[in-house]
Design a protein around this motif. Sequence first.
Motif, short mmCIF file in Angstrom:
data_model
loop_
_atom_site.label_atom_id
_atom_site.label_comp_id
_atom_site.label_asym_id
_atom_site.label_seq_id
_atom_site.Cartn_x
_atom_site.Cartn_y
_atom_site.Cartn_z
N ASP A 120 -37.31 9.89 46.36
CA ASP A 120 -35.99 9.58 45.80
C ASP A 120 -35.35 10.82 45.20
O ASP A 120 -34.15 11.08 45.40
CB ASP A 120 -36.10 8.49 44.72
CG ASP A 120 -36.32 7.11 45.33
OD1 ASP A 120 -36.10 6.95 46.55
OD2 ASP A 120 -36.70 6.18 44.56
N LEU A 121 -36.15 11.58 44.46
CA LEU A 121 -35.61 12.82 43.86
C LEU A 121 -35.18 13.81 44.94
O LEU A 121 -34.16 14.51 44.78
CB LEU A 121 -36.64 13.45 42.92
CG LEU A 121 -36.87 12.71 41.60
CD1 LEU A 121 -38.02 13.34 40.83
CD2 LEU A 121 -35.61 12.70 40.75
N LYS A 122 -35.93 13.89 46.02
CA LYS A 122 -35.54 14.78 47.12
C LYS A 122 -34.20 14.35 47.71
O LYS A 122 -33.32 15.18 47.95
CB LYS A 122 -36.62 14.79 48.22
CG LYS A 122 -37.84 15.59 47.90
CD LYS A 122 -38.84 15.53 49.06
CE LYS A 122 -40.09 16.29 48.79
NZ LYS A 122 -41.04 16.22 49.92
N LYS A 123 -34.09 13.02 47.93
CA LYS A 123 -32.82 12.52 48.47
C LYS A 123 -31.68 12.79 47.50
O LYS A 123 -30.60 13.24 47.91
CB LYS A 123 -32.92 11.01 48.74
CG LYS A 123 -33.78 10.66 49.92
CD LYS A 123 -33.91 9.15 50.07
CE LYS A 123 -34.90 8.80 51.17
NZ LYS A 123 -35.11 7.35 51.25
N GLN A 124 -31.91 12.53 46.20
CA GLN A 124 -30.87 12.76 45.20
C GLN A 124 -30.51 14.25 45.13
O GLN A 124 -29.33 14.60 45.00
CB GLN A 124 -31.33 12.28 43.81
CG GLN A 124 -31.37 10.77 43.69
CD GLN A 124 -31.91 10.34 42.33
OE1 GLN A 124 -32.10 11.15 41.42
NE2 GLN A 124 -32.16 9.04 42.20
N SER A 125 -31.53 15.10 45.24
CA SER A 125 -31.23 16.55 45.19
C SER A 125 -30.44 16.97 46.43
O SER A 125 -29.54 17.82 46.34
CB SER A 125 -32.50 17.37 45.04
OG SER A 125 -33.27 17.33 46.21
N LYS A 126 -30.73 16.38 47.59
CA LYS A 126 -29.96 16.69 48.80
C LYS A 126 -28.52 16.25 48.63
O LYS A 126 -27.57 16.97 48.97
CB LYS A 126 -30.58 16.02 50.03
CG LYS A 126 -31.82 16.69 50.53
CD LYS A 126 -32.37 15.97 51.76
CE LYS A 126 -33.69 16.57 52.20
NZ LYS A 126 -34.24 15.85 53.34
N VAL A 127 -28.35 15.01 48.09
CA VAL A 127 -27.00 14.50 47.86
C VAL A 127 -26.28 15.39 46.86
O VAL A 127 -25.12 15.78 47.07
CB VAL A 127 -27.05 13.03 47.38
CG1 VAL A 127 -25.69 12.57 46.86
CG2 VAL A 127 -27.54 12.11 48.49
N ARG A 129 -26.89 18.49 46.10
CA ARG A 129 -26.64 19.80 46.71
C ARG A 129 -25.43 19.74 47.63
O ARG A 129 -24.56 20.63 47.63
CB ARG A 129 -27.87 20.26 47.49
CG ARG A 129 -27.73 21.61 48.10
CD ARG A 129 -29.05 22.04 48.71
NE ARG A 129 -28.87 23.32 49.34
CZ ARG A 129 -29.21 23.58 50.58
NH1 ARG A 129 -29.77 22.66 51.32
NH2 ARG A 129 -29.01 24.77 51.08
N THR A 130 -25.40 18.66 48.44
CA THR A 130 -24.27 18.52 49.37
C THR A 130 -22.97 18.37 48.59
O THR A 130 -21.97 19.03 48.91
CB THR A 130 -24.49 17.30 50.28
OG1 THR A 130 -25.74 17.45 50.96
CG2 THR A 130 -23.39 17.16 51.29
N ARG A 131 -22.95 17.53 47.58
CA ARG A 131 -21.73 17.34 46.78
C ARG A 131 -21.36 18.63 46.04
O ARG A 131 -20.17 18.99 45.97
CB ARG A 131 -21.93 16.21 45.76
CG ARG A 131 -21.94 14.85 46.40
CD ARG A 131 -22.08 13.79 45.35
NE ARG A 131 -22.11 12.45 45.96
CZ ARG A 131 -22.43 11.36 45.31
NH1 ARG A 131 -22.76 11.43 44.04
NH2 ARG A 131 -22.42 10.20 45.92
N PHE A 132 -22.35 19.30 45.48
CA PHE A 132 -22.09 20.54 44.76
C PHE A 132 -21.54 21.60 45.71
O PHE A 132 -20.58 22.34 45.38
CB PHE A 132 -23.37 21.03 44.07
CG PHE A 132 -23.16 22.12 43.08
CD1 PHE A 132 -22.37 21.92 41.94
CD2 PHE A 132 -23.73 23.37 43.27
CE1 PHE A 132 -22.17 22.94 41.02
CE2 PHE A 132 -23.53 24.39 42.35
CZ PHE A 132 -22.75 24.18 41.22
N LYS A 133 -22.09 21.64 46.91
CA LYS A 133 -21.62 22.60 47.92
C LYS A 133 -20.18 22.27 48.29
O LYS A 133 -19.33 23.17 48.39
CB LYS A 133 -22.53 22.53 49.16
CG LYS A 133 -22.18 23.53 50.22
CD LYS A 133 -23.16 23.40 51.40
CE LYS A 133 -22.78 24.34 52.50
NZ LYS A 133 -23.63 24.17 53.67
N MET A 134 -19.92 20.96 48.45
CA MET A 134 -18.55 20.56 48.80
C MET A 134 -17.59 20.91 47.66
O MET A 134 -16.47 21.39 47.90
CB MET A 134 -18.49 19.05 49.09
CG MET A 134 -19.15 18.68 50.41
SD MET A 134 -19.33 16.91 50.67
CE MET A 134 -17.69 16.32 50.46
N LEU A 135 -18.02 20.72 46.41
CA LEU A 135 -17.18 21.06 45.26
C LEU A 135 -16.91 22.56 45.20
O LEU A 135 -15.76 22.99 45.01
CB LEU A 135 -17.87 20.60 43.96
CG LEU A 135 -17.13 20.92 42.67
CD1 LEU A 135 -15.83 20.13 42.58
CD2 LEU A 135 -18.00 20.64 41.47
#
Length: 169
Positions: A120-127, A129-135
Amino acid sequence: MALSPLDIHNKEFSSKFRGYDEDEVNEFLEQIMKDYENVLEENKELKNSLKQTKEQISHFNSIEDTLQKSILVAQEAAEDVRRNSMKESKLIIREAEKNADRIVHEALSRARKISVEIEDLKKQSKVFRTRFKMLIEAQLDLIQSDDWDKLLEYEINAERLEAVADEEL
């Protein structure tokens, strides 16, 4: 019936012609009487000794029986202790096995939960990371837009702003 020393001493023999010498017979009877008394006394002592020996044997037999019974009781007690200790050790082993199984089960369950949490933490970190990258990309796009350059080129005339402000009033 056995003769007593007194019977031997009081024994009277009839006289016959040319019989035995009376003094010699009396001496011999006296000697027999003493020997017989000694034999009777020894017999009495032997009977007493035999009686005491029988009593001792009876006493020792009683002690032997008691010891044998005590040995049997001790053996039975030892066997009971051995059986009880075997039962107790089996119970302890079963309890230890149950505890070990429970501990292993709990450890496996916890390991599974931790593994799920990690995933779950891996998935949350991917999400994230993706959101932070998009921001960051959006902010970078904002910074790189031409609007900033136009804003810097724009000049404000302060006098003109005052005039416009006065007119509006």
